[in-house]
Design a protein around this motif. Structure first.
Motif, mmCIF file in Angstrom:
data_model
loop_
_atom_site.group_PDB
_atom_site.id
_atom_site.type_symbol
_atom_site.label_atom_id
_atom_site.label_comp_id
_atom_site.label_asym_id
_atom_site.label_seq_id
_atom_site.Cartn_x
_atom_site.Cartn_y
_atom_site.Cartn_z
ATOM 1 N N VAL A 185 0.837 -1.196 0.000
ATOM 2 C CA VAL A 185 0.000 0.000 0.000
ATOM 3 C C VAL A 185 0.876 1.252 0.000
ATOM 4 C CG1 VAL A 185 -1.553 1.356 1.484
ATOM 5 C CG2 VAL A 185 -2.023 -1.051 1.050
ATOM 6 N N VAL A 186 0.433 2.266 -0.731
ATOM 7 C CA VAL A 186 1.052 3.594 -0.700
ATOM 8 C C VAL A 186 0.162 4.492 0.157
ATOM 9 C CG1 VAL A 186 1.675 5.627 -2.059
ATOM 10 C CG2 VAL A 186 2.163 3.329 -2.954
ATOM 11 N N TYR A 187 0.745 5.115 1.185
ATOM 12 C CA TYR A 187 -0.029 6.026 2.014
ATOM 13 C C TYR A 187 -0.401 7.255 1.183
ATOM 14 C CZ TYR A 187 1.500 3.326 6.115
ATOM 15 O OH TYR A 187 1.742 2.325 7.028
ATOM 16 N N SER A 188 -1.663 7.590 1.187
ATOM 17 C CA SER A 188 -2.162 8.673 0.354
ATOM 18 C C SER A 188 -1.703 10.030 0.870
ATOM 19 C CB SER A 188 -3.686 8.632 0.315
ATOM 20 O OG SER A 188 -4.213 8.981 1.585
ATOM 21 N N GLU A 189 -1.757 11.038 -0.005
ATOM 22 C CA GLU A 189 -1.417 12.395 0.416
ATOM 23 C C GLU A 189 -2.354 12.858 1.529
ATOM 24 O OE1 GLU A 189 -0.090 16.483 -1.724
ATOM 25 O OE2 GLU A 189 -2.011 15.651 -2.413
ATOM 26 N N LEU A 221 9.340 1.760 -6.598
ATOM 27 C CA LEU A 221 8.537 0.629 -7.044
ATOM 28 C C LEU A 221 7.062 0.939 -6.810
ATOM 29 C CD1 LEU A 221 11.405 -0.615 -6.799
ATOM 30 C CD2 LEU A 221 10.341 -2.718 -6.046
ATOM 31 N N ALA A 222 6.492 1.752 -7.693
ATOM 32 C CA ALA A 222 5.075 2.098 -7.618
ATOM 33 C C ALA A 222 4.459 1.892 -8.998
ATOM 34 C CB ALA A 222 4.889 3.535 -7.150
ATOM 35 N N TYR A 223 3.218 1.397 -9.024
ATOM 36 C CA TYR A 223 2.584 0.972 -10.259
ATOM 37 C C TYR A 223 1.368 1.842 -10.606
ATOM 38 C CZ TYR A 223 5.258 -3.031 -8.595
ATOM 39 O OH TYR A 223 6.269 -3.826 -8.095
ATOM 40 N N ASP A 224 0.942 1.725 -11.846
ATOM 41 C CA ASP A 224 -0.304 2.356 -12.320
ATOM 42 C C ASP A 224 -0.300 3.874 -12.136
ATOM 43 O OD1 ASP A 224 -1.236 -0.230 -12.862
ATOM 44 O OD2 ASP A 224 -2.120 -0.438 -10.860
ATOM 45 N N GLY A 225 0.890 4.484 -12.216
ATOM 46 C CA GLY A 225 0.977 5.932 -12.111
ATOM 47 C C GLY A 225 0.761 6.483 -10.712
ATOM 48 N N ILE A 226 0.809 5.622 -9.693
ATOM 49 C CA ILE A 226 0.614 6.065 -8.310
ATOM 50 C C ILE A 226 1.763 6.991 -7.903
ATOM 51 C CG2 ILE A 226 0.655 5.293 -5.899
ATOM 52 C CD1 ILE A 226 -1.957 4.648 -7.136
ATOM 53 N N GLU A 227 1.423 8.122 -7.288
ATOM 54 C CA GLU A 227 2.413 9.062 -6.773
ATOM 55 C C GLU A 227 2.685 8.760 -5.299
ATOM 56 O OE1 GLU A 227 4.138 11.492 -8.292
ATOM 57 O OE2 GLU A 227 3.256 11.007 -10.249
ATOM 58 N N VAL A 228 3.963 8.688 -4.952
ATOM 59 C CA VAL A 228 4.353 8.464 -3.560
ATOM 60 C C VAL A 228 4.733 9.815 -2.953
ATOM 61 C CG1 VAL A 228 5.891 7.222 -1.997
ATOM 62 C CG2 VAL A 228 5.224 6.171 -4.185
ATOM 63 N N PRO A 229 3.970 10.339 -2.001
ATOM 64 C CA PRO A 229 4.278 11.661 -1.446
ATOM 65 C C PRO A 229 5.679 11.714 -0.833
ATOM 66 C CG PRO A 229 2.081 10.940 -0.774
ATOM 67 C CD PRO A 229 2.741 9.761 -1.410
ATOM 68 N N TYR A 230 6.364 12.852 -1.019
ATOM 69 C CA TYR A 230 7.672 13.050 -0.390
ATOM 70 C C TYR A 230 7.438 13.805 0.907
ATOM 71 C CZ TYR A 230 12.709 13.217 -0.127
ATOM 72 O OH TYR A 230 14.022 13.017 0.266
ATOM 73 N N ASP A 303 14.029 -2.101 -13.986
ATOM 74 C CA ASP A 303 12.845 -2.232 -14.829
ATOM 75 C C ASP A 303 11.739 -2.924 -14.039
ATOM 76 O OD1 ASP A 303 10.922 -2.637 -16.730
ATOM 77 O OD2 ASP A 303 12.223 -3.654 -18.180
ATOM 78 N N ILE A 304 10.794 -2.130 -13.520
ATOM 79 C CA ILE A 304 9.770 -2.723 -12.658
ATOM 80 C C ILE A 304 8.640 -3.366 -13.453
ATOM 81 C CG2 ILE A 304 10.311 -1.100 -10.810
ATOM 82 C CD1 ILE A 304 7.603 0.259 -11.391
ATOM 83 N N SER A 305 8.722 -3.337 -14.771
ATOM 84 C CA SER A 305 7.680 -4.012 -15.551
ATOM 85 C C SER A 305 7.666 -5.506 -15.249
ATOM 86 C CB SER A 305 7.897 -3.778 -17.054
ATOM 87 O OG SER A 305 9.091 -4.368 -17.507
ATOM 88 N N TYR A 306 8.830 -6.050 -14.884
ATOM 89 C CA TYR A 306 8.885 -7.468 -14.513
ATOM 90 C C TYR A 306 8.078 -7.722 -13.242
ATOM 91 C CZ TYR A 306 12.702 -7.949 -17.894
ATOM 92 O OH TYR A 306 13.450 -7.958 -19.046
ATOM 93 N N TYR A 307 8.263 -6.845 -12.260
ATOM 94 C CA TYR A 307 7.499 -6.991 -11.026
ATOM 95 C C TYR A 307 6.015 -6.755 -11.274
ATOM 96 C CZ TYR A 307 12.068 -6.468 -8.703
ATOM 97 O OH TYR A 307 13.365 -6.619 -8.289
ATOM 98 N N ASP A 308 5.716 -5.821 -12.152
ATOM 99 C CA ASP A 308 4.319 -5.501 -12.436
ATOM 100 C C ASP A 308 3.608 -6.696 -13.059
ATOM 101 O OD1 ASP A 308 2.026 -3.996 -12.540
ATOM 102 O OD2 ASP A 308 2.590 -2.885 -14.335
ATOM 103 N N ILE A 326 -5.788 -7.438 -1.095
ATOM 104 C CA ILE A 326 -5.898 -6.164 -1.791
ATOM 105 C C ILE A 326 -4.776 -6.081 -2.817
ATOM 106 C CG2 ILE A 326 -6.996 -5.012 0.153
ATOM 107 C CD1 ILE A 326 -4.289 -3.614 0.635
ATOM 108 N N LYS A 327 -5.039 -5.337 -3.883
ATOM 109 C CA LYS A 327 -4.033 -5.228 -4.938
ATOM 110 C C LYS A 327 -2.954 -4.243 -4.508
ATOM 111 C CE LYS A 327 -3.625 -4.832 -9.948
ATOM 112 N NZ LYS A 327 -4.357 -4.614 -11.216
ATOM 113 N N PRO A 328 -1.690 -4.661 -4.496
ATOM 114 C CA PRO A 328 -0.616 -3.751 -4.078
ATOM 115 C C PRO A 328 -0.394 -2.626 -5.073
ATOM 116 C CG PRO A 328 0.290 -5.845 -4.867
ATOM 117 C CD PRO A 328 -1.197 -6.007 -4.820
ATOM 118 N N GLU A 329 -0.096 -1.443 -4.541
ATOM 119 C CA GLU A 329 0.176 -0.270 -5.370
ATOM 120 C C GLU A 329 1.668 -0.057 -5.583
ATOM 121 O OE1 GLU A 329 -3.376 2.720 -4.001
ATOM 122 O OE2 GLU A 329 -1.857 2.200 -2.508
#
Length: 396
Positions: A185-189, A221-230, A303-308, A326-329
């Protein structure tokens, strides 16, 4: 006799490592192609070619006495820290300089360095379950107390109401890990903004400094265009710990860094303490060759396409078999609900099919299991018939 503290740590040694070693044993008996080891988060995607070329070039062109010697500062090579600061500023709109960066022996080394620099005996460190189990050991190393916030098993975003209640005058630090191990999971903004507001409120209430430590080995390592807040953007007392173990597939090289912004309370003293802690913990400085390598490869990524592809195949395959997850982000883990209450028993049953998974109790979240999908695609595909047999056993 070993120390009492170590007796306890040995008795509760890593279930992840134990499962990995069991996988090696089974592979010798049944053949590695017939063992489906999802235990260890050890990247199977090779490092970018640029890493190999950088190593060769450095060995050919750099003065070996300098390249393999101690760095002038325990914080690491000045040019490397400048390059990292500049890269972060470009990516995240920050304004770091070399003094804000300390090179570390991976993210784990960085966490130990910052906790050594912050914690007095009895100070509390808060972690959101599920969390990487070593956080407890790292806190205990310095006689701190780890305080758990129970898991939100709906979407695995942190329980902020419980978090607010568990902050006390003894709270010294919060550790967050996003993308998260073990859930992906990616913690949301929105989550980060609310967390920051709570921390600001509690600092004023207690008149204390509370540091937010962002443990970020999976940032890239984030998928589907998910933004990871800094996180330094949201809370002044944020410290970032980063590792190249996953972003460049270099887990064994033990290279990462800490970011201590000028805005953090007592930043000058804290930067000084971190540099001393790096020395007195026995690290002295981060590996010198690898410091130069990551400087040369700052714009490279695994290349995270392999993990994806693995993520999609394993997630969809298990869902179709009736498993609940749940589907990992981000990251490369799938956190799956055990079909029985005792997830350790479920792990034991899975092992009968040569499937190796880690119980969620290792992450303070019983009733779930973690699967690391940083394995070959063939392992994913070939494991699904065995998962089907396991699902049938539980009438899924």
């Amino acid at each position: 006799m070993i120390s009492k503290k170590m007796e306890n740590m040995v008795a509760n040694s890593s279930a992840i490592r134990a499962m990995f070693e069991e996988g090696n044993r089974l592979a010798k008996i049944y053949g590695s192609e017939n063992v489906f080891d999802f235990s260890l988060g050890n990247p199977n995607v090779p490092a970018p070619d640029a890493v190999k070329y950088a190593i060769k070039e450095l060995l050919d062109e750099e003065d070996p006495v300098v390249l393999h010697g101690y760095t002038n500062s325990n914080a690491g090579y000045e040019d490397v820290r400048i390059a990292i600061a500049d890269s972060l500023n470009e990516r995240f709109g920050t304004h770091f300089c070399s003094k804000n960066i300390t090179m570390t022996v991976g993210a784990a080394g960085g966490l130990n360095v910052i906790l050594k620099s912050l914690i007095n005996p009895g100070d509390e460190v808060i972690a959101f379950a599920p969390y990487f189990g070593e956080y407890r050991s790292y806190t205990d190393n310095y006689d701190g107390v780890l305080v758990e916030v129970s898991p939100n098993t709906t979407d695995f975003q942190p329980k902020l109401d419980e978090f607010e209640q568990k902050i006390s005058p003894k709270t010294k630090a919060i550790i967050v890990n996003t993308p998260n191990n073990p859930t992906g999971v990616v913690y949301s903004e929105e989550t980060i903004q609310k967390m920051a507001a709570i921390l600001e409120k509690k600092q004023k209430e207690y008149g204390t400094d509370i540091y937010l430590i962002s443990d970020e080995p999976y940032r890239e390592l984030a998928y589907d265009g998910i933004e990871v807040p800094y996180l330094t953007k949201y809370y002044a007392n944020t410290i970032v710990g980063y590792s190249y173990s996953k972003s460049l597939s270099l887990p064994g090289e033990r290279i990462g860094y800490l970011v201590i912004p000028d805005e953090a309370s007592d930043s000058e003293k804290l930067i000084g303490a971190v540099n001393v802690a790096t020395r007195i913990l026995g690290f002295v400085n981060a590996p010198t060759l690898q410091q130069k390598v990551v400087k040369a490869c700052l714009n490279e990524k695994t290349d995270i396409s392999y993990y994806d592809r693995n993520r999609e195949t394993l997630y969809n395959g298990l869902k179709n078999l009736g498993f609940d997850c749940i589907k990992p982000e981000g990251a490369f883990y799938l956190f799956v609900k055990s079909p029985i209450a005792d997830e350790k028993e479920f792990c034991n049953e899975a092992q009968k099919y040569n499937i190796l998974i880690v119980p969620g109790s290792s992450f303070a979240c019983p009733g779930y299991v973690r699967m690391a999908y940083c394995v070959s695609y063939e392992t994913i595909v070939n494991s699904l018939p065995k998962f089907a047999e396991l699902a049938k056993q539980y009438n899924l």
